[in-house]
Enzyme design. Sequence first.
Site, mmCIF file in Angstrom:
data_model
loop_
_atom_site.group_PDB
_atom_site.id
_atom_site.type_symbol
_atom_site.label_atom_id
_atom_site.label_comp_id
_atom_site.label_asym_id
_atom_site.label_seq_id
_atom_site.Cartn_x
_atom_site.Cartn_y
_atom_site.Cartn_z
ATOM 1 N N ILE A 147 0.865 -1.178 0.000
ATOM 2 C CA ILE A 147 0.000 0.000 0.000
ATOM 3 C C ILE A 147 0.907 1.235 0.000
ATOM 4 C CG2 ILE A 147 -2.016 -1.065 1.103
ATOM 5 C CD1 ILE A 147 -1.185 0.061 3.745
ATOM 6 N N ASP A 148 0.383 2.341 -0.499
ATOM 7 C CA ASP A 148 1.191 3.552 -0.623
ATOM 8 C C ASP A 148 1.715 4.027 0.719
ATOM 9 O OD1 ASP A 148 0.544 3.473 -3.293
ATOM 10 O OD2 ASP A 148 -1.064 4.956 -3.140
ATOM 11 N N ARG A 149 2.816 4.740 0.664
ATOM 12 C CA ARG A 149 3.424 5.280 1.884
ATOM 13 C C ARG A 149 2.446 6.159 2.657
ATOM 14 N NH1 ARG A 149 8.888 9.106 2.080
ATOM 15 N NH2 ARG A 149 8.988 9.288 4.358
ATOM 16 N N ARG A 249 -6.797 6.193 -5.913
ATOM 17 C CA ARG A 249 -6.527 7.627 -5.996
ATOM 18 C C ARG A 249 -6.795 8.170 -7.400
ATOM 19 N NH1 ARG A 249 -0.616 7.820 -3.260
ATOM 20 N NH2 ARG A 249 -0.819 10.063 -3.693
#
Length: 325
Positions: A147-149, A249
């Site tokens: 998952i994204d930072r 996103r």
Amino acid sequence: MALTEPISQLKVQFVIISDENEGQRIDNFLITYLKGVPKSLIYRILRKGEVRVNKKRVKPEYKLKVADQLRIPPIRTAEKTQVNFSPKLQKIANLEKAILYEDDALLVINKPSGIAVHGGSGLSFGVIEAFRTLRPYAKFLELVHRIDRETSGVLMIAKKRSALKALHEQLRAKQMQKDYLALIKGDWPSECKVVQAPLLKNLLKSGERIVKVNQEGKPAETRFKVEERFGFATLIKASPVTGRTHQIRVHTQYTGHPIAFDNRYGDQAFDYQLNQTDLNRLFLHASHVRFIHPKTLEVMQLSAPLDDTLQQCLTFLRAHKSSFK
């Protein structure tokens, strides 16, 4: 009153709880009682059931009661030794508190926002490097997914190669369901339940990775459901069917409803409207995962609570909902 003398390094300790410590969380009690013992070790012995209350396993949030009998395993303490942890090391140690589930096959955490899942791109460490540091004797630790930072929430780590293989197969077969909560701009249309738009990754000269909807990209599908409306914003549940980079996103931006405080695909005017909520991070949270346990074949469902920042934002929006309409 609980014992206060320095504990022996090699003996099992039994402590009877008095009214002085009634109502205190057991993890906080042990942190105070076991002076010199790293917090990461305290959470580990709690999670493994080595600490017993009235001969039973308890969770770190268990609140002590008068006459509870604690069994504390032999632990080496660092008496008269002062260790100054760097902020980075403290951040690593705090990941022990974020564990949602662990057994001999896998480990699931509620990843905080701001920590990458792995090192690289100028980052010296990420979640997987952190747990390899915390578990130096672990033979195998690998990320099941990413998952994204900036995104928080459910992150799975396999502790066996067989578990990693089985979970990857579930991902490929779309048998694993992952749900996210996102606060997006505007009033999301109820009829918009699925977005199917191919995504293409682009690498800018600066080295930054940007994803765009492009017919030459890879197929991508996200399912959406409205959770709560605030007039100028909507809390939605997003369930990606495919697992493309930045998928949720980009799909929300593509529909004209970017996620709050998204520094790549967001809307600064929308972010400004949220100033009063004190939100200062991407409002995207991996809230739930449903999968088949690779060893027991049991259907598992795990949820990760929102952090204080996201929860406070929603509390403010609910309290002032009428003024936003």
